[in-house]
Design a protein around this motif. Structure first.
Motif, mmCIF file in Angstrom:
data_model
loop_
_atom_site.group_PDB
_atom_site.id
_atom_site.type_symbol
_atom_site.label_atom_id
_atom_site.label_comp_id
_atom_site.label_asym_id
_atom_site.label_seq_id
_atom_site.Cartn_x
_atom_site.Cartn_y
_atom_site.Cartn_z
ATOM 1 N N PRO A 143 0.702 -1.427 0.296
ATOM 2 C CA PRO A 143 0.034 0.035 0.104
ATOM 3 C C PRO A 143 0.782 1.217 -0.070
ATOM 4 C CG PRO A 143 -0.918 -1.610 1.531
ATOM 5 C CD PRO A 143 0.483 -2.049 1.137
ATOM 6 N N LEU A 144 1.981 1.236 0.812
ATOM 7 C CA LEU A 144 2.908 2.294 0.709
ATOM 8 C C LEU A 144 4.398 1.956 0.608
ATOM 9 C CD1 LEU A 144 1.497 4.856 3.236
ATOM 10 C CD2 LEU A 144 1.723 5.244 0.754
ATOM 11 N N SER A 145 5.250 2.194 -0.049
ATOM 12 C CA SER A 145 6.495 1.760 -0.209
ATOM 13 C C SER A 145 7.388 2.933 -0.204
ATOM 14 C CB SER A 145 6.783 0.929 -1.460
ATOM 15 O OG SER A 145 8.087 0.152 -1.371
ATOM 16 N N LYS A 146 8.663 2.829 -0.527
ATOM 17 C CA LYS A 146 9.792 3.704 -0.577
ATOM 18 C C LYS A 146 9.445 4.756 -1.235
ATOM 19 C CE LYS A 146 14.720 4.656 -1.265
ATOM 20 N NZ LYS A 146 15.900 4.012 -1.681
ATOM 21 N N GLN A 147 9.747 5.981 -0.911
ATOM 22 C CA GLN A 147 9.360 7.328 -1.744
ATOM 23 C C GLN A 147 10.210 7.507 -2.804
ATOM 24 O OE1 GLN A 147 7.609 10.871 0.500
ATOM 25 N NE2 GLN A 147 7.624 9.659 2.349
ATOM 26 N N LYS A 148 10.123 7.251 -3.959
ATOM 27 C CA LYS A 148 10.928 7.273 -5.093
ATOM 28 C C LYS A 148 10.868 8.364 -6.142
ATOM 29 C CE LYS A 148 11.885 2.538 -5.366
ATOM 30 N NZ LYS A 148 11.920 1.409 -6.486
ATOM 31 N N TRP A 149 9.554 8.654 -6.379
ATOM 32 C CA TRP A 149 9.195 9.718 -7.498
ATOM 33 C C TRP A 149 8.518 10.894 -6.989
ATOM 34 C CZ3 TRP A 149 11.953 6.465 -10.081
ATOM 35 C CH2 TRP A 149 11.595 5.115 -10.057
ATOM 36 N N ALA A 150 9.205 11.824 -7.463
ATOM 37 C CA ALA A 150 8.559 13.222 -7.098
ATOM 38 C C ALA A 150 7.194 13.493 -8.083
ATOM 39 C CB ALA A 150 9.454 14.336 -7.526
ATOM 40 N N GLY A 151 7.084 12.552 -9.181
ATOM 41 C CA GLY A 151 6.070 12.821 -10.000
ATOM 42 C C GLY A 151 5.841 11.717 -10.938
ATOM 43 N N ALA A 152 4.915 11.297 -11.739
ATOM 44 C CA ALA A 152 5.089 10.543 -12.740
ATOM 45 C C ALA A 152 4.019 10.580 -14.060
ATOM 46 C CB ALA A 152 4.750 8.941 -12.025
ATOM 47 N N VAL A 153 4.410 10.501 -14.994
ATOM 48 C CA VAL A 153 3.417 10.484 -16.316
ATOM 49 C C VAL A 153 3.287 8.966 -16.643
ATOM 50 C CG1 VAL A 153 3.151 11.035 -18.663
ATOM 51 C CG2 VAL A 153 4.325 12.405 -17.037
#
Length: 332
Positions: free
Chosen positions: A214-224
């Motif tokens: 449900p929640l994992s490591k914070q990798k991306w500031a955003g995504a397309v």
């Protein structure tokens, strides 16, 4: 302007349970009603066009039909005061290539309200290199920026990065100064993605593990994300606090096995992207951006293959099998 009596178009027709696509000769009485008749110079190939060429694609409503959700060309007849003979124009989305004869034809007739004047800094071929895929990528970035996305916040992920939307998003984000991580299942295309401006390349498995938390490591500031499905769920799980995820596709499926946690514990923003009925006033502004700050001029040729109408049926099959990369432009 003197018009020919007949012209060529790719026609899909249902034969029993099967659908056949072939180049046929049409005349102007075959075209649907519309205010403006256009001599089509270029069209392009999108996933939706591939679906229009198969029996269960759920795109075409009546047969026979001319697909092609994009076109760029020159006005040859107009009953709309906004457009005159010789004007260069773009048409994408609305009902074009879905319930209204589309761009895979040497001539097309459309409502004036669907038309966008070709921006000064774009050729017709460049406009179709963008097409619906490029417009969708630009709309994704535009919405993310409206929601506060900036290069300084960190890495932006692009899933399905060798596809039309993915290739465009990678190149546009790189031009805007973002650190782009491109995700692909095609190991042979790493050099291609680096040429588009990707700083890092990861596999599909790196983005979408077998078990999605449900929640994992914070990798991306955003995504397309033009992929959807489990990929979208995994991206949401790894998006940083306050990050933006713009979703525009469903090649990985329509079901997204996620929870409310990314939204209520990390304030992640899920931005839905629809290019089909995007308001015309905003559509005009976005095409101007595609001709200026979002135009990755040095790599447009790198991501483009040009084909003829006769080559189109084979390419429509290939895009459904993920055997294409970047953008395919059809010269009429």
């Amino acid at each position: 302007m003197n018009l020919p009596e007949t012209f060529q178009a790719l026609v899909v027709d249902k034969k029993g349970e099967d659908v056949e696509a072939s180049v046929q000769t049409l005349n102007f009485d075959d075209l649907p009603e519309g205010d403006v008749t256009i001599k089509v110079h270029y069209s392009s190939v999108n996933y939706k066009d591939g679906l229009a060429s198969i029996p269960n694609g759920n795109i075409v409503k009546e047969y026979p039909f001319v697909p092609g959700i994009d076109l760029a060309g020159e006005v040859v007849q107009s009953e709309d005061d906004r457009y005159n003979e010789g004007d260069k124009v773009i048409v994408t989305s609305y009902e074009l290539g879905v319930s209204h004869y589309g761009g895979y034809s040497e001539y097309a007739r459309v409502p004036g309200d669907w038309i966008v004047p070709l921006p000064e800094n774009l050729t017709m071929k460049e406009a179709m290199t963008f097409g619906t895929a490029g417009f969708t990528a630009a709309l994704s970035i535009d919405k993310m920026e409206q929601n506060g996305q900036e290069p300084s916040q960190g890495t932006v992920l692009v899933s399905g990065a060798t596809g039309g939307v993915g290739s465009m998003a990678t190149a546009m984000l790189a031009k805007k100064g973002y650190h782009v991580t491109a995700s692909t299942g095609k190991e042979t295309e790493h050099d291609y993605l680096k040429k588009l401006g990707a700083s890092e390349i990861v596999s599909r498995e790196d983005v979408t593990p077998e078990k999605i938390r449900p929640l994992s490591k914070q990798k991306w500031a955003g995504a397309v994300d033009p992929v959807g499905g489990e990929t979208l769920a995994a991206i949401l799980s790894n998006t940083q606090y306050g990050g933006n995820v713009a979703v525009s596709g469903l090649t990985a499926g329509v079901k997204v096995p996620t929870t409310v946690f990314p939204f209520i514990l990390r304030s992640v923003n899920l931005l839905g992207i629809d290019s089909v009925y995007h308001p015309q006033e905003q559509r005009l502004k976005l095409w101007e951006r595609l001709a200026s700050d979002l135009k990755p001029e040095t790599v447009l040729e790198e991501m483009t293959e040009e084909i003829t109408l006769d080559e189109l049926p084979q390419t429509l099959g290939q895009i459904l099998q993920a055997q294409t990369r970047g953008r395919t432009v059809v010269k009429l």
